[in-house]
Scaffold this active site. Structure first.
Site, PDB file in Angstrom:
ATOM      1  N   ASN A   7     141.719  81.070 -18.206  1.00 28.76           N
ATOM      2  CA  ASN A   7     142.931  80.440 -19.150  1.00 28.76           C
ATOM      3  C   ASN A   7     143.985  80.278 -18.282  1.00 28.76           C
ATOM      4  O   ASN A   7     144.486  81.278 -17.850  1.00 28.76           O
ATOM      5  CB  ASN A   7     143.063  81.569 -20.231  1.00 28.76           C
ATOM      6  N   GLU A  34     143.226  76.436 -22.693  1.00 31.91           N
ATOM      7  CA  GLU A  34     144.420  76.538 -22.973  1.00 31.91           C
ATOM      8  C   GLU A  34     145.175  75.580 -21.918  1.00 31.91           C
ATOM      9  O   GLU A  34     146.259  75.774 -21.017  1.00 31.91           O
ATOM     10  CB  GLU A  34     145.258  77.870 -22.994  1.00 31.91           C
ATOM     11  N   TYR A 106     137.448  79.111 -26.123  1.00 30.01           N
ATOM     12  CA  TYR A 106     138.825  79.570 -26.447  1.00 30.01           C
ATOM     13  C   TYR A 106     139.156  80.235 -27.773  1.00 30.01           C
ATOM     14  O   TYR A 106     139.089  79.356 -28.430  1.00 30.01           O
ATOM     15  CB  TYR A 106     139.948  78.581 -25.914  1.00 30.01           C
ATOM     16  N   ASP A 147     137.946  82.646 -22.792  1.00 31.72           N
ATOM     17  CA  ASP A 147     139.215  83.685 -23.408  1.00 31.72           C
ATOM     18  C   ASP A 147     138.485  83.904 -24.778  1.00 31.72           C
ATOM     19  O   ASP A 147     138.603  83.015 -25.757  1.00 31.72           O
ATOM     20  CB  ASP A 147     140.337  82.850 -23.575  1.00 31.72           C
ATOM     21  N   ASN A 149     139.834  86.519 -26.589  1.00 34.89           N
ATOM     22  CA  ASN A 149     140.938  87.377 -27.465  1.00 34.89           C
ATOM     23  C   ASN A 149     140.468  88.410 -28.080  1.00 34.89           C
ATOM     24  O   ASN A 149     140.763  88.535 -29.097  1.00 34.89           O
ATOM     25  CB  ASN A 149     141.443  86.099 -28.248  1.00 34.89           C
ATOM     26  N   HIS A 248     146.869  84.824 -17.291  1.00 43.62           N
ATOM     27  CA  HIS A 248     145.490  85.082 -17.147  1.00 43.62           C
ATOM     28  C   HIS A 248     145.059  84.951 -15.710  1.00 43.62           C
ATOM     29  O   HIS A 248     145.736  84.156 -15.021  1.00 43.62           O
ATOM     30  CB  HIS A 248     144.430  84.254 -18.044  1.00 43.62           C
TER      31      HIS A 248
END
Length: 260
Positions: A7, A34, A106, A147, A149, A248
């Site tokens: 990211n 991102e 993402y 990513d 999350n 990141h």
């Protein structure tokens, strides 16, 4: 084969850092998240000169994913099958190279937008699990990297780094991540390092990097045959110490040579 997920928190701001990293590490594939730009704004020509072709799913100012590859590939998906969002969000791209399918994702953070925002996160994870099932049924060798999350366990975040009601650690988020593992996918880093604190993200605020108050939220999940070829999986912590870094760092995974 070597691949990585990163990211970059704006590719136009981190372009030089990514170029330097590519020259040093020479991955076959790099999934970026991102990127925060539209496709026409992505510096594809710059990466082409460095030996990497790109496929980009962009979005103005927010989100956006891309894959850089120095090996031939075919685009298979520009969106995650089975997931819809209104307005659309650029969060998934997938390619096939040789016998390997590489999905770059993402995942929604889930902390904004109230209940609807969190529901969107879980809907994405449900669609990802369904897509993984389809790939497994087809006998495909694949990676789902990016990513996520999600901090899968308490060991995947520094003590006190997040409150217990944060979307990255809520029980439903962790359960959705476990669903992917129970399908038969392998968390590359934890397969080689089952215990210990390995972080891929440190907030820009409150001296998180200096205090090593990090999170492990960037993951690479491998299908069964690829997991058998796993050699190494490690976050490149040094990137967080660069000038004007992303929050990141890259997660680098190496596989033994195989059909892919």
């Amino acid at each position: 084969m070597k691949f990585a997920t990163w990211n970059v928190n704006s590719i136009r701001q981190r372009q030089d850092l990514v170029l330097q990293w590519l020259e040093r590490e020479q991955p076959d594939l790099l999934g970026l998240q991102e990127i925060k730009c539209t496709e026409d704004q992505f510096p594809a020509d710059v990466f082409r000169k460095a030996g990497y072709e790109s496929v980009v799913v962009g979005q103005k100012s927010y989100n956006g994913v891309a894959i850089l590859s120095r090996v031939p590939f075919t685009l298979t998906h520009r969106t995650l099958p089975g997931w819809e969002c209104d307005p659309p969000q650029a969060r998934y791209v997938e390619v096939r190279t040789g016998a390997l399918t590489f999905g770059n994702l993402y995942l929604p953070n889930g902390n904004s937008g109230g209940d609807a925002g969190y529901a969107n996160k879980l809907a994405f994870m449900a669609a990802l699990a369904q897509h993984a099932r389809a790939l497994l049924r087809a006998g495909t060798d694949f990676v789902l990297a990016g990513d996520y999350n999600v901090c899968p366990t308490d060991e995947d975040l520094a003590p006190g780094a997040l409150p217990p009601d944060d979307a990255l650690v809520r029980p439903a988020s962790r359960a959705a991540f476990r669903t992917l593992l129970w399908l038969g996918l392998t968390d590359a880093l934890r397969a080689l390092h089952p215990v210990g604190r390995f972080y891929t993200f440190w907030d820009y605020q409150a001296g998180a990097w200096q205090r090593d108050s990090g999170l492990r939220i960037d993951h690479a999940l491998l299908s069964p045959r690829l997991a058998e070829r796993l050699v190494s999986a490690v976050p490149d912590r040094e990137e967080r110490n660069m000038k004007q870094p992303s929050d990141h760092v890259p997660l680098i995974v190496t596989l033994r040579d195989g059909a892919a």
